[in-house]
Design an enzyme around this catalytic site. Structure first.
Site, PDB file in Angstrom:
ATOM      1  N   CYS A  81      13.181  12.732  29.559  1.00 46.99           N
ATOM      2  CA  CYS A  81      13.823  13.653  30.506  1.00 46.99           C
ATOM      3  C   CYS A  81      13.461  15.123  30.300  1.00 46.99           C
ATOM      4  CB  CYS A  81      15.333  13.476  30.444  1.00 46.99           C
ATOM      5  SG  CYS A  81      15.891  11.798  30.768  1.00 46.99           S
ATOM      6  N   ASP A 287      11.133  12.329  36.947  1.00 51.83           N
ATOM      7  CA  ASP A 287      10.672  12.821  35.647  1.00 51.83           C
ATOM      8  C   ASP A 287       9.886  11.766  34.880  1.00 51.83           C
ATOM      9  OD1 ASP A 287      12.958  11.291  35.348  1.00 51.83           O
ATOM     10  OD2 ASP A 287      13.971  12.669  33.981  1.00 51.83           O
TER      11      ASP A 287
END
Length: 519
Positions: A81, A287
């Site tokens: 992330c 992401d």
């Protein structure tokens, strides 16, 4: 006569100045702005009608694709992330920007403190952009990743699409009297797995927060009409075991993917209501890959290969706002353009600068002038592909996810071959807490312990213990399970790819390049 000529000259200059003033003023109205709307989902994969899933309802993503360019070979540089988001925002890989792992809580990682190394700061300082961010941000330090308007990193603002709609209206209301263009970054929290509760148990909101906003103790999201999917209906990706446990989890992922798709529809409606559709570059991506074993936190393709859709209103008509929420009507439309060139999320930064008319310069970082290795994607939009002048490779770089998960990897990938350098392969591969505890992986562990076939493409031992160099022919072996690095026939190719990977590490100032000397 001379006086009359002088007066006429002054009059002409005044008229010219008035014309220039009117021209500049008109150039600042909404019709000439180069706005940017940036959507990023959290752990989203190819579960959408736009990417060919016939079951899930994603009419708003489909509408974006029908008015834009859909990339099939877009790759994140890292499947984690905070490192991925920092790489997108800075245009440089995690080993260069300093965001080695997660930013929050005990993990406490932070990027390097260079205030001009983020697209929000550069668009603001060099392009006069008004910047806004709502939803998941998950990067630090704050002075590097600065936004004029920001509400971020709470459950409500990441998953409550009604609240996100209200904040979007507020941001555009503040932009009304601003002659400058805007960058608006929207980080959905879906379809990331929900955090565990204080006792380490699955949240009352469900494994994927699929119960959040459905009423009772979970509150309500007025604009969300949840769709519940049957596990028997979902499409199981080939890299996952097709088991009841996997299907049950994918059904929940479908539900929350539809939630953020409805959020896209809400925000697109606001964009239209403010007359901004024709002036705004729209980007949608993720992401990293989906939060399942073999994808997220891995640099196998399911972790790196991510959705990317870009809508350039100067090429195709912008998408009509939609809020269709019918499980049986996916509103499937063919993408306006499909691109099969290999692109990297490091290309996002130069793409946004190119759209804004800002040159991609070098930037000082830790006493070194950094040059972006990404390229603007604008020349690829709406064009036939593959483009012979485009690059034929992408790279990847991962160090950690959670603070306990040290496992540095580097990747060099071409269209056919992929090289993964596992620098610490003497260690067992570490799993993130939520991925280890998930039903899918626990089912694999239980089946393995009981001697029952797992249905997975790799064994648990293969997953935990990896070769130092993994070389795959992804045309023959798309699941990346049969490394060729030990086959002498492939050693010349292996050496060539090792050389190119090391050169990229040098170019991007990778501190881990010292591993070559130590070993």
């Amino acid at each position: 006569l001379s006086t009359r000529n002088m007066a006429y000259g002054v009059y002409a200059r005044i008229c010219t100045l008035l014309f220039l003033f009117i021209y500049v003023a008109s150039a600042c109205n909404s019709k000439s702005k180069k706005n940017i709307l940036f959507f990023i989902a959290d752990d989203a994969g190819f579960q959408s009608g736009a990417y060919g899933d016939p079951i899930i309802s994603t009419p708003n993503l489909n509408a974006l694709a029908a008015s834009g360019t859909l990339f099939k070979k877009a790759y994140s540089t890292v499947a984690s992330c905070s490192p991925s988001r920092a790489s997108i925002m800075t245009g440089i890989p995690q080993h260069q920007n300093g965001m080695y792992g997660l930013a929050h809580s005990v993990h406490h990682f932070s990027g390097f403190n260079s205030t001009n190394m983020s697209f929000s700061n550069i668009l603001s300082s060099m392009g006069g952009y008004r910047t806004g961010l709502i939803g998941k941000k998950h990067v630090t330090p704050e002075n590097v990743f600065t936004y004029d308007f920001e509400v971020s990193d709470t459950l409500e603002v990441m998953r409550n699409i009604s609240y996100m709609k209200e904040l979007t209206q507020q941001f555009f209301e503040e932009c009304k009297n601003d002659s400058n263009p805007f960058l608006f970054y929207i980080g959905f929290g879906d379809p990331h797995r929900c955090d565990f509760d204080a006792n380490g148990e699955i949240s009352e909101n469900g494994a994927f927060c699929e119960l959040y906003g459905t009423g009772g103790d979970q509150g309500t999201i007025p604009d969300w009409k949840p769709i519940i999917y049957s596990p028997s209906d979902v499409i199981v990706p080939s890299f996952l075991p097709d088991t009841p446990a996997t299907r049950a989890e994918l059904a929940k992922l479908y539900t929350v993917t539809n939630r953020f798709d409805q959020g896209i529809g809400l925000i697109m409606n606001i964009l239209k209501q403010n007359g901004l559709l024709n002036d705004t570059l729209i980007v949608f991506t993720s992401d990293n890959g989906i939060p399942f074993p073999g994808a997220k936190t891995n640099l196998y393709d399911p972790g790196m290969n991510i959705p990317l859709i870009i809508v350039d209103p100067s090429i195709h008509p912008p998408p009509p706002p939609l809020m269709i929420n019918n499980k049986n009507n996916n509103n499937k439309k063919n993408p306006a353009a499909v691109n099969v060139d290999m692109v990297s999320l490091l290309d996002i930064f130069p793409t946004l600068l190119d759209w804004a008319g800002i040159p991609s310069n070098t930037y000082p970082l830790n006493g070194i002038n950094v040059t972006l290795t990404g390229r603007s994607l604008l020349p690829l939009l709406g064009r036939p592909s593959p483009n012979p002048s485009w690059r034929q490779e992408v790279y990847g770089s991962h160090n950690l996810h959670e603070v306990t998960m040290y496992y540095p990897m580097r990747v060099y990938k071409t269209d056919q071959y992929k090289l993964i350098y596992n620098m610490a392969n003497a260690l067992s591969y570490p799993l993130a807490q939520d991925l280890w505890a998930c039903e899918t992986f626990q089912d694999v562990l239980n089946r393995t312990e009981n001697g029952v076939p797992t249905g997975w493409c790799r064994t648990v031992e293969q997953y935990y213990f990896r070769d130092k160099w993994e070389l795959f022919d992804t045309e023959v072996d798309p699941l990346e399970v049969a490394s060729l690095s030990g086959d002498p026939k492939y050693w010349p190719l292996l050496q060539d790819m090792q050389t190119k990977l090391k050169a990229w590490q040098n170019t991007t100032n990778d501190p881990w390049i010292i591993k070559y000397l130590h070993e």
